[in-house]
Design a protein around this motif. Structure first.
Motif, PDB file in Angstrom:
ATOM      1  N   LEU A   1       0.836  -1.198   0.000  1.00 50.60           N
ATOM      2  CA  LEU A   1       0.000   0.000   0.000  1.00 50.60           C
ATOM      3  C   LEU A   1       0.870   1.247   0.000  1.00 50.60           C
ATOM      4  O   LEU A   1       0.655   2.181  -0.787  1.00 50.60           O
ATOM      5  CB  LEU A   1      -0.915  -0.019   1.228  1.00 50.60           C
TER       6      LEU A   1
ATOM      7  N   MET B   1       3.956   1.487  -0.974  1.00 45.83           N
ATOM      8  CA  MET B   1       4.657   1.594  -2.257  1.00 45.83           C
ATOM      9  C   MET B   1       3.743   2.177  -3.319  1.00 45.83           C
ATOM     10  O   MET B   1       4.137   3.052  -4.099  1.00 45.83           O
ATOM     11  CB  MET B   1       5.138   0.207  -2.701  1.00 45.83           C
ATOM     12  N   ALA B   2       2.492   1.681  -3.343  1.00 46.59           N
ATOM     13  CA  ALA B   2       1.550   2.153  -4.342  1.00 46.59           C
ATOM     14  C   ALA B   2       1.286   3.641  -4.156  1.00 46.59           C
ATOM     15  O   ALA B   2       1.252   4.403  -5.124  1.00 46.59           O
ATOM     16  CB  ALA B   2       0.246   1.370  -4.249  1.00 46.59           C
ATOM     17  N   TRP B   3       1.138   4.056  -2.913  1.00 46.57           N
ATOM     18  CA  TRP B   3       0.844   5.463  -2.659  1.00 46.57           C
ATOM     19  C   TRP B   3       2.010   6.343  -3.084  1.00 46.57           C
ATOM     20  O   TRP B   3       1.839   7.364  -3.741  1.00 46.57           O
ATOM     21  CB  TRP B   3       0.533   5.662  -1.185  1.00 46.57           C
TER      22      TRP B   3
ATOM     23  N   LEU C   1       4.217   5.728  -5.257  1.00 49.62           N
ATOM     24  CA  LEU C   1       4.335   5.743  -6.708  1.00 49.62           C
ATOM     25  C   LEU C   1       3.292   6.665  -7.312  1.00 49.62           C
ATOM     26  O   LEU C   1       3.578   7.463  -8.199  1.00 49.62           O
ATOM     27  CB  LEU C   1       4.169   4.333  -7.262  1.00 49.62           C
TER      28      LEU C   1
END
Lengths: 459, 609
Positions: free
Chosen positions: B187, B189-191, B193
């Motif tokens: 989560l 990492m996704a944010w 990115l």
């Protein structure tokens, strides 16, 4: 393109003219050489695709899948040797011919320039697959499985034919290189929605979308090993490939139409992963895990962002190799235990330690351990779906957790624990089998070093 | 410039050296009996070499970043192999190598009869490498490689005795809880990115984003999973199913602190977010108290130490919650020494008593195992924070800082109670294992004279006594220390600890020969681990598996989906073909109609004209 197509065609005479003790070796070696030719296409020019002829082209989306297809034929041949050892020579040759035909059709499908040609070849792949499943499957249920396989796919794809004819009439061309510049935006109307559905359903069934996936576990379980391998590794990817190619035509309608299908995929991947937790049948477990992974690909393709396309392409290749590897492992168990039931094959690490290593690596790649390309694919898909809607991370997270659980559950049940008495006199693993597993794992590891080449057209 | 080159090259040598024994597995060396020795020596050399960059760092105090081997560029994001050599990694690498070196030597004694000892050493080394990757990573992807790597290696090592069901279950449990934490990591990492378009740590810290609550929640979840904080804590005591060296290395000193380490790495983001700090503080306080309560009534010596690890991890999280990441890091380093040693001592006892882990069946070991028990006492005292042992330098400072900060009084109180309990359960181990009469089988031959055992414990014993002093003396203070404070605040940590000691000793003495008439509810709560495993491990999997069997598999897949599509299609086909077809098998009717038509046509023909 003839560089690949002609040698593949010549595999058939090679099979029929080989001496009986050479048929496996000849075909495997020859098809391995063919797969090396396909590596040449990795050298893509940065901005343009390779137009090989008016009929065939490869770009960075089709190259990885082409490689996967050609790479898989020698592996299928290696894997089926034991399965066919009791058959007569003619039948062996027929079987190999079927595999070669399938490979030929698949190569042409992935490189076809015209959509209608793509469609015809897409349908044509059904025939050899159907024959492989219904002729060389192990149980009587194979007939039913073949029926499901054929009818689900046919019913899904017939509307596509009509849609393609209509599009040809309207646009004047179905050339993939041209339509991306020529496609008209589809306004939101009932007839266009039907057109969208007609175009997408064929591939949704093939992927398969949750709800339309019933044919897949049946076909996977009943097919002989080579059939399972090619189904999981390549045939499912036809769906993803087709979707990525045809969505060019369907904008901007996809933005609205995608919702129900994305919901279904999100819901379905959790459902299918939880089914995996309760499977007793090894092959069925792997089949359901394919459905769950492919749901991620559907999500990614429907989100239509550069990151999601990259993720989808990477995940397709990664899953192709991983699921094929898992099927091979399941088959090597089956050849010894003579049953697909997991509980009958326990504690195999004690007897077959090297095979246990392959099992471990296969499970780890299946649960997307970094830095494998499985993780690269899944991570990109999770990311693009997160930026599409933040809430999806919850469902994705649940799926990630369950995927890890069932992968390791599979590993622990088959490899760990105490040895049961009835399997103490099984055969050791052959060099053929070990090299088969290595040939699956090697590309996975090598691609992890440079995932750029399988990230598709817009990485 | 030459100074810098020595700095980076020696740290790279340290890291590369560790991979040599892994590469050697394809040679005959791997089948050799000397492989463990080889691995151990490599680790010790790596430790020696890693001292060079550490000294240089202490001298010059400059952060360095090595960036090499460009991996991939996607869109605008570049990912390359890069190492961050800052305060945290430069101090932690030698500490981890030192502890691992000792534990490897200990394993050569503990695992000597295992037929796969070479593989065991390879696993330990692989684990060490992934831990090094985690610590030195400069971007989140590389960090994630290490993060998942330590998780998988912990799975393999917990399940080392794969014939045992318990070991397999514990391994799976560890992976499951860690995986829940990983979702938080993904989560985050996704944010990063989506919003910052980078995974590089420097770039993340440089960007001043207004609302960082989502990624910080993710990171906190990740830390909760990996560092066994409350809610995701049950895997840590279960992980004690693994061999003792594994417990000493993974589940006390290195892997479990990875979560705390992650939060320390990301403290530049956290230090301005008060909400997240409060959540972190409360989570840490609950963990440290709850696991201390659980530790009080356990009888398995390894379980007690495991819960004490969990409690210390809670304390580290509390420290991060009061915005003191450097103190938390200091505690990680000091904790590694004495906790690893405590596990090794318990391993020595367990081995000597023929695999007896129950403290009630020990007793009087003070005479039989003088060296081990001395180390055990020193380790326990260091753990409780006795002045001038290693634990004192970090723990006392943490409590003092918490006392003098504007912190949540409730969380502070919980932490203090937990601190006092640390002394109580340490007393309990010492009391039952060391004092009194022997309660074990008299035929056992006790032997602790193996140099592998003695040397490894001795090394960590020195560490437990001096390391805290050395580390805290040599590093520059990073936060302004509190200069003055009331004497009751200054002595509070010590007071509660001594209070805990005395109370536990008295309780143990008075109740030693008494039996409960009925188990009290408090005892049951503590002994049953707060009813946590009984409820969560029973109800949730049951509901989940039942759901997947009944609704997902049977109801949806095998009945409804089958019925709606294929079955209904074939059903309607059959029905409609029956309706449409003229053939119904009614022979009489057919003949009758045939006769009627015939008669009618004859009749009509007759009357035609």
């Amino acid at each position: 393109m003839l560089k690949i197509i002609m040698p593949t065609m010549m595999l058939i005479p090679l099979t029929w003219l080989s001496k009986h003790n050479m048929i496996w070796i000849n075909t495997t070696a020859y098809s391995m050489l063919i797969s090396l030719i396909s590596l040449m296409y990795l050298n893509q020019l940065p901005d343009n695709n390779l137009n090989l002829s008016p009929l065939f082209f490869v770009d960075s989306l089709s190259t990885p899948l082409l490689m996967l297809t050609t790479w898989l034929l020698p592996l299928m041949l290696m894997a089926s040797q034991h399965h066919l050892s009791k058959e007569t020579l003619t039948r062996k040759k027929l079987y190999i011919t079927m595999l070669v035909t399938l490979q030929l059709l698949l190569i042409m499908t992935f490189t076809a320039t015209e959509l209608i040609m793509f469609y015809i070849l897409f349908e044509a792949t059904l025939m050899p697959t159907l024959i492989i499943i219904t002729r060389w499957g192990n149980q009587t249920e194979r007939l039913n499985a073949g029926l499901y396989f054929l009818f689900y796919t046919l019913v899904g794809s017939l509307p596509l034919l009509i849609a393609l004819l209509w599009l040809q009439n309207n646009l004047g061309t179905l050339n993939l290189l041209v339509i991306q510049y020529w496609a008209q935006p589809l306004p939101n109307s009932w007839s266009n929605m039907l057109l969208w559905l007609a175009c997408m359903m064929a591939f949704m069934v093939k992927m398969p979308l949750y709800g339309l996936h019933l044919w897949l576990p049946k076909a996977h379980v009943e097919a002989p090993i080579a059939g399972s391998m090619v189904l999981a590794a390549v045939l499912l990817k036809l769906g993803g490939y087709g979707m990525m190619r045809i969505t060019v035509l369907l904008n901007p309608l996809t933005n609205h139409m995608a919702y129900p299908f994305m919901m279904l995929s999100l819901w379905g991947m959790i459902m299918t992963s939880s089914i995996c937790l309760r499977q007793t049948d090894l092959k069925s477990l792997i089949a359901y895990s394919s459905v769950s992974h492919m749901a991620l690909v559907i999500m990614a393709v429907l989100i239509q962002s550069p990151w999601s396309y990259a993720g989808a392409t990477a995940l397709m290749v990664a899953h192709g190799l991983t699921s094929s590897l898992l099927f091979c492992l399941a088959n090597s168990n089956y050849e010894r235990i003579h049953s697909r039931t997991m509980i009958l094959a326990r504690g195999l690490q004690m007897l077959l330690p090297l095979m246990a290593t392959w099992w471990l690596l296969a499970s780890l790649t299946n649960l997307a351990l970094p830095p494998t390309i499985n993780l690269v694919g899944e991570l990109f898909v999770v990311m693009s779906s997160f930026s599409w809607s933040n809430i999806t991370i919850i469902l994705m997270g649940v799926n990630i957790t369950i995927t890890a659980l069932y992968s390791l559950y599979m590993l622990i049940t088959t490899q760990r624990g105490k040895l049961t008495h009835h399997i103490k006199n099984i055969k050791p693993s052959f060099t053929r089998e070990n090299s088969l597993m290595v040939l699956h794992l090697l590309p996975l590891l090598l691609l992890s070093l440079n995932p750029k080449i399988i990230l598709g057209p817009i990485y | 410039m030459k100074v810098i080159n020595l700095f980076t090259s020696s740290i790279l040598v340290t890291l590369l050296m560790l991979t040599i024994p892994i590469m050697m597995t394809s040679t005959t060396l791997y089948t050799n009996k000397l492989y463990p020795q080889y691995v151990k020596t490599t680790t010790s050399y790596a430790f020696m070499i890693s001292l060079i960059p550490m000294m240089m760092f202490l001298y010059s105090g400059q952060d360095t970043m090595i960036s090499n081997w460009h991996w991939i560029t996607i869109q605008t994001m570049k990912l390359s192999l890069s190492f961050k050599l800052d305060y945290f990694s430069m101090i932690f690498v030698p500490v981890a190598l030192f502890v691992t070196w000792s534990i490897m030597e200990f394993s050569m004694w503990y695992m000597h009869s295992d037929p796969y000892i070479n593989r065991f050493f390879k696993y330990l080394l692989l684990f060490l490498i992934t831990m090094m990757i985690l610590v030195t990573a400069n971007n989140m992807f590389q960090l994630f490689i290490g993060w998942e790597g330590v998780g998988i290696m912990s799975f393999l090592l917990i399940g080392w005795w794969y014939g045992r069901t318990d070991a397999n279950t514990a391994a799976l449990q560890a992976i499951l809880y860690n995986r829940i934490g990983d979702v938080g990591f993904i989560l985050a990492m996704a944010w990063f990115l989506a919003n910052l378009n980078t995974w590089d740590l420097q770039q993340i810290f440089m960007t001043n984003h207004k609302n960082l609550s989502i990624p910080l929640t993710g990171l906190l979840l990740a830390a909760t999973g990996k560092s066994a904080q409350f809610g995701l804590h049950p895997w840590l005591p279960s992980a004690m199913e693994g061999p003792t060296p594994v417990s000493a290395l993974l589940h006390s000193s290195t892997m479990v602190v990875a979560g705390v380490f992650l939060l320390i790495r990301f403290h530049p983001l956290m230090e301005h977010n008060k909400t997240m700090q409060t959540i972190t503080l409360c989570l840490g306080a609950i963990t440290t108290l709850f696991t201390a309560i659980c530790a009080l009534t356990q009888n398995d010596i390894k379980k007690i130490i495991a819960f004490s690890t969990s409690s210390q991890l809670g304390l580290m999280i509390v420290t991060i919650g009061i915005n003191q990441p450097y103190l938390a890091f200091l505690h990680i380093c000091t904790h590694a020494f004495f906790k690893a040693m405590l596990f090794m001592c318990s391993g020595s006892i367990i081995h000597s008593l023929n695999d007896e882990q129950d403290v009630r069946k020990m007793g009087g070991l003070f005479k039989a195992l003088p060296f081990t028990t001395t180390s055990l006492i020193v380790g326990s005292l260091a753990l409780t924070g006795m002045p001038f042992l290693t634990g004192f330098y970090s723990k006392d400072l943490i409590i003092e800082t918490a006392n003098t900060s504007y912190t949540n009084a409730w969380a502070l109180l919980m932490t203090l109670v937990a601190t006092s309990m640390t002394a109580a359960y340490s007393t309990r181990i010492l009391f039952f294992a060391l004092l009194g009469q022997p309660r074990f089988n008299p035929t056992i031959t006790i032997n602790e004279s193996n140099p592998l055992l003695i040397n490894s414990i001795k090394r960590l014993l020195f560490g437990s006594i001096f390391a805290g002093f050395l580390i805290s003396y040599n590093i520059t203070p990073t936060t302004t220390p509190q200069v003055t404070m009331p004497h009751y605040l200054k002595t509070m940590a010590l007071t509660v600890t001594v209070l805990g000691f005395i109370l536990a000793l008295e309780l143990n003495l008075t109740t030693q020969n008494l039996k409960f008439k009925y188990p009290s509810n408090l005892f049951k709560f503590s002994n049953m681990l707060g009813y946590f495993p009984t409820t969560i491990h029973r109800l949730m999997p049951k509901a989940n598996l039942l759901m997947s069997q009944k609704s997902a598999s049977t109801l949806l897949d095998m009945i409804w989906l089958e019925k709606i599509l294929p079955k209904s299609v074939s059903h309607f086909q059959v029905k409609s073909s029956i309706i449409i077809t003229s053939q119904k098998g009614l022979i009489k009717l057919y003949f009758l109609s045939f006769m009627l038509t015939l008669a009618l046509s004859l009749l009509m023909l007759n009357f035609h004209e």
